[in-house]
Scaffold this motif. Structure first.
Motif, mmCIF file in Angstrom:
data_model
loop_
_atom_site.group_PDB
_atom_site.id
_atom_site.type_symbol
_atom_site.label_atom_id
_atom_site.label_comp_id
_atom_site.label_asym_id
_atom_site.label_seq_id
_atom_site.Cartn_x
_atom_site.Cartn_y
_atom_site.Cartn_z
ATOM 1 N N LEU A 143 -34.785 17.294 21.653
ATOM 2 C CA LEU A 143 -35.712 18.246 21.588
ATOM 3 C C LEU A 143 -35.266 19.455 21.060
ATOM 4 O O LEU A 143 -35.906 20.395 20.185
ATOM 5 C CB LEU A 143 -36.405 18.578 22.886
ATOM 6 C CG LEU A 143 -37.175 17.520 23.716
ATOM 7 C CD1 LEU A 143 -37.302 17.805 25.080
ATOM 8 C CD2 LEU A 143 -38.596 17.611 22.840
ATOM 9 N N LEU A 144 -33.980 19.608 20.990
ATOM 10 C CA LEU A 144 -33.293 20.894 20.707
ATOM 11 C C LEU A 144 -33.088 20.856 18.953
ATOM 12 O O LEU A 144 -32.855 21.958 18.528
ATOM 13 C CB LEU A 144 -31.836 21.172 21.380
ATOM 14 C CG LEU A 144 -32.058 21.531 22.751
ATOM 15 C CD1 LEU A 144 -30.676 21.732 23.350
ATOM 16 C CD2 LEU A 144 -32.712 22.978 22.814
ATOM 17 N N GLY A 145 -32.803 19.868 18.556
ATOM 18 C CA GLY A 145 -32.715 19.564 16.938
ATOM 19 C C GLY A 145 -33.950 19.334 16.384
ATOM 20 O O GLY A 145 -34.009 19.526 15.169
ATOM 21 N N ARG A 146 -34.989 19.692 17.067
ATOM 22 C CA ARG A 146 -36.496 19.635 15.890
ATOM 23 C C ARG A 146 -36.793 20.922 15.316
ATOM 24 O O ARG A 146 -37.532 20.988 14.337
ATOM 25 C CB ARG A 146 -37.621 19.404 16.942
ATOM 26 C CG ARG A 146 -37.355 17.901 17.524
ATOM 27 C CD ARG A 146 -38.703 17.288 17.858
ATOM 28 N NE ARG A 146 -38.665 15.974 18.178
ATOM 29 C CZ ARG A 146 -39.449 15.151 18.659
ATOM 30 N NH1 ARG A 146 -40.775 15.709 19.187
ATOM 31 N NH2 ARG A 146 -39.418 14.093 19.134
ATOM 32 N N GLY A 147 -36.283 21.956 15.761
ATOM 33 C CA GLY A 147 -36.678 23.247 14.976
ATOM 34 C C GLY A 147 -35.889 23.206 13.759
ATOM 35 O O GLY A 147 -34.956 23.202 13.189
ATOM 36 N N MET A 148 -37.019 23.633 12.604
ATOM 37 C CA MET A 148 -36.561 23.740 11.374
ATOM 38 C C MET A 148 -36.112 25.021 10.991
ATOM 39 O O MET A 148 -34.934 25.080 10.163
ATOM 40 C CB MET A 148 -37.706 23.481 10.234
ATOM 41 C CG MET A 148 -38.550 22.113 10.621
ATOM 42 S SD MET A 148 -37.276 20.852 9.989
ATOM 43 C CE MET A 148 -37.861 20.771 8.086
ATOM 44 N N LYS A 149 -36.388 26.091 11.499
ATOM 45 C CA LYS A 149 -35.933 27.481 11.075
ATOM 46 C C LYS A 149 -35.328 28.039 12.287
ATOM 47 O O LYS A 149 -34.455 28.919 12.236
ATOM 48 C CB LYS A 149 -37.064 28.318 10.784
ATOM 49 C CG LYS A 149 -37.689 27.796 9.370
ATOM 50 C CD LYS A 149 -38.708 28.650 8.697
ATOM 51 C CE LYS A 149 -39.230 28.267 7.419
ATOM 52 N NZ LYS A 149 -40.060 29.151 6.598
#
Length: 71
Positions: free
Chosen positions: A44-50
């Protein structure tokens, strides 16, 4: 949101798992709760692109993450 099911304990410098506080039924009932809970948060924490905004329910866990962020 980083819930109350996985917390960092600064006194022992270890992660503590609380399956009874988890809202994920499959993870909650697993014998390998810690491994699955850590993996869930990692994904979940690694899903952000920016960017990624995270709310911590536990202040010790928040301090742990803040201490590891590059400034």
């Amino acid at each position: 949101m980083f819930g109350k099911d996985l917390k960092y304990n600064p006194d022992t410098a270890e992660w503590e798992g609380f399956p009874e506080r988890s809202f994920d039924g499959q993870v909650k009932g697993s014998k390998d709760f810690m491994k699955l809970a850590k993996n869930t948060y990692r994904v979940l924490l690694g899903r952000g692109m920016k960017a990624c905004y995270v709310h911590f329910m536990d202040k010790d866990t928040e301090r742990y993450f803040r201490s590891r962020i590059r400034k």
